[in-house]
Design an enzyme around this catalytic site. Sequence first.
Site, PDB file in Angstrom:
ATOM      1  N   GLU A  97       0.975  -1.013   0.296  1.00  0.00           N
ATOM      2  CA  GLU A  97       0.383   0.027   0.196  1.00  0.00           C
ATOM      3  C   GLU A  97       0.745   1.106   0.057  1.00  0.00           C
ATOM      4  O   GLU A  97       2.130   1.192   1.044  1.00  0.00           O
ATOM      5  CB  GLU A  97      -0.818  -0.110   1.256  1.00  0.00           C
ATOM      6  CG  GLU A  97      -1.339   1.318   1.379  1.00  0.00           C
ATOM      7  CD  GLU A  97      -2.432   0.759   3.293  1.00  0.00           C
ATOM      8  OE1 GLU A  97      -3.337   1.952   3.181  1.00  0.00           O
ATOM      9  OE2 GLU A  97      -1.932   0.225   4.151  1.00  0.00           O
ATOM     10  N   LEU A  99       1.548   5.054   1.040  1.00  0.00           N
ATOM     11  CA  LEU A  99       0.976   5.776   2.118  1.00  0.00           C
ATOM     12  C   LEU A  99       1.870   7.241   1.727  1.00  0.00           C
ATOM     13  O   LEU A  99       2.822   7.008   2.370  1.00  0.00           O
ATOM     14  CB  LEU A  99       1.477   5.342   3.520  1.00  0.00           C
ATOM     15  CG  LEU A  99       0.044   4.028   4.111  1.00  0.00           C
ATOM     16  CD1 LEU A  99       0.927   3.515   5.234  1.00  0.00           C
ATOM     17  CD2 LEU A  99      -0.966   4.343   3.644  1.00  0.00           C
ATOM     18  N   ASP A 224      13.469  -3.008  14.412  1.00  0.00           N
ATOM     19  CA  ASP A 224      14.683  -1.884  13.407  1.00  0.00           C
ATOM     20  C   ASP A 224      14.064  -0.460  13.565  1.00  0.00           C
ATOM     21  O   ASP A 224      14.081   0.200  12.448  1.00  0.00           O
ATOM     22  CB  ASP A 224      14.848  -2.685  12.116  1.00  0.00           C
ATOM     23  CG  ASP A 224      15.950  -1.601  11.355  1.00  0.00           C
ATOM     24  OD1 ASP A 224      16.852  -1.008  12.105  1.00  0.00           O
ATOM     25  OD2 ASP A 224      16.118  -2.128  10.321  1.00  0.00           O
TER      26      ASP A 224
END
Length: 316
Positions: A97, A99, A224
């Site tokens: 997706e 964003l 991370d």
Amino acid sequence: MEQLLRAELRTASLRAFGSPGAGCISEGRAYDTDAGPVFVKVNPRAQVLPAGRDGARQMFEGELASLEALRSCGLVRAPRPLKVIDLPGGGAAFVMEYLKMRSLSSQASRLGEQMADLHLYNQKLGEKLKREQSTVGCAGGAEPRHVSKFGFHTVTCCGFIPQVNEWQDDWPTFFTQHRLQAQLDLIEKDYADREARELWSQLQVKIPDLFCGLEIVPALLHGDLWSGNVAEDDAGPIIYDPASFYGHSEFELAIALMFGGFPSSFFSAYHRKIPKAPGFDRRQLLYQLFNYLNHWNHFGQGYRGQTLRTMRKLLK
């Protein structure tokens, strides 16, 4: 590349927009498609693993599994993963997706709260499970299951280095073997650094002492969490590029503290929900050691000095 994406995404329209992005490991590009905008990460690294699998595919499959796990908790936003695609000449692409993000600033405190909630989520599942087991006829739902061990169901990569995530009952054992020892094995292979070897032989026997009297419940981690892997938009904070596993919640904070980029409001909000346990600062040194070793293995001997200094501090 665009012809491959059209076929794999089954879209008639495919139009690149924005500027291409190049990270330390992979390159990225956003595209408009029939189903809406997507972001595509590409890694041409055609490293063949012992099992005959492609290293880039393994890296992206671990990231996809990590995003799925983080999103399943419903506590912090992350891009919805869509598909890992093999490239004809080797390497892979990862479609997710799109964003529209900006640097984390006004949402830092909210992200601190959300990350604390994420780290407490598995513990709360365990508490709920105990209550249900003492209640006759209680049926389990379809929500994520409680995890009682440390590890993850698949390999994840911190950078391009695959991490062993085999399940362990004991956190110090998991962290020592699958994180520190694994990184030091790579240092030995590439550099045969005698000082690192000698310091490690002294340090590894002292590691259990840092966890005395501490009860550690496995927490789902991003894995991370440096400032380059967090962002925000008008709807709130966003995390991405994870290397997830179930581990000690304190591990998550080490890299966030090391390289800056997180406002102090992030840590204040986090510790309001998860206060620092005794020995926190010393364990942060241990977790920073992992990150210095990982950077040494990725970027070379510029990180050797910080690695060895951290080991010496832990031996004092």
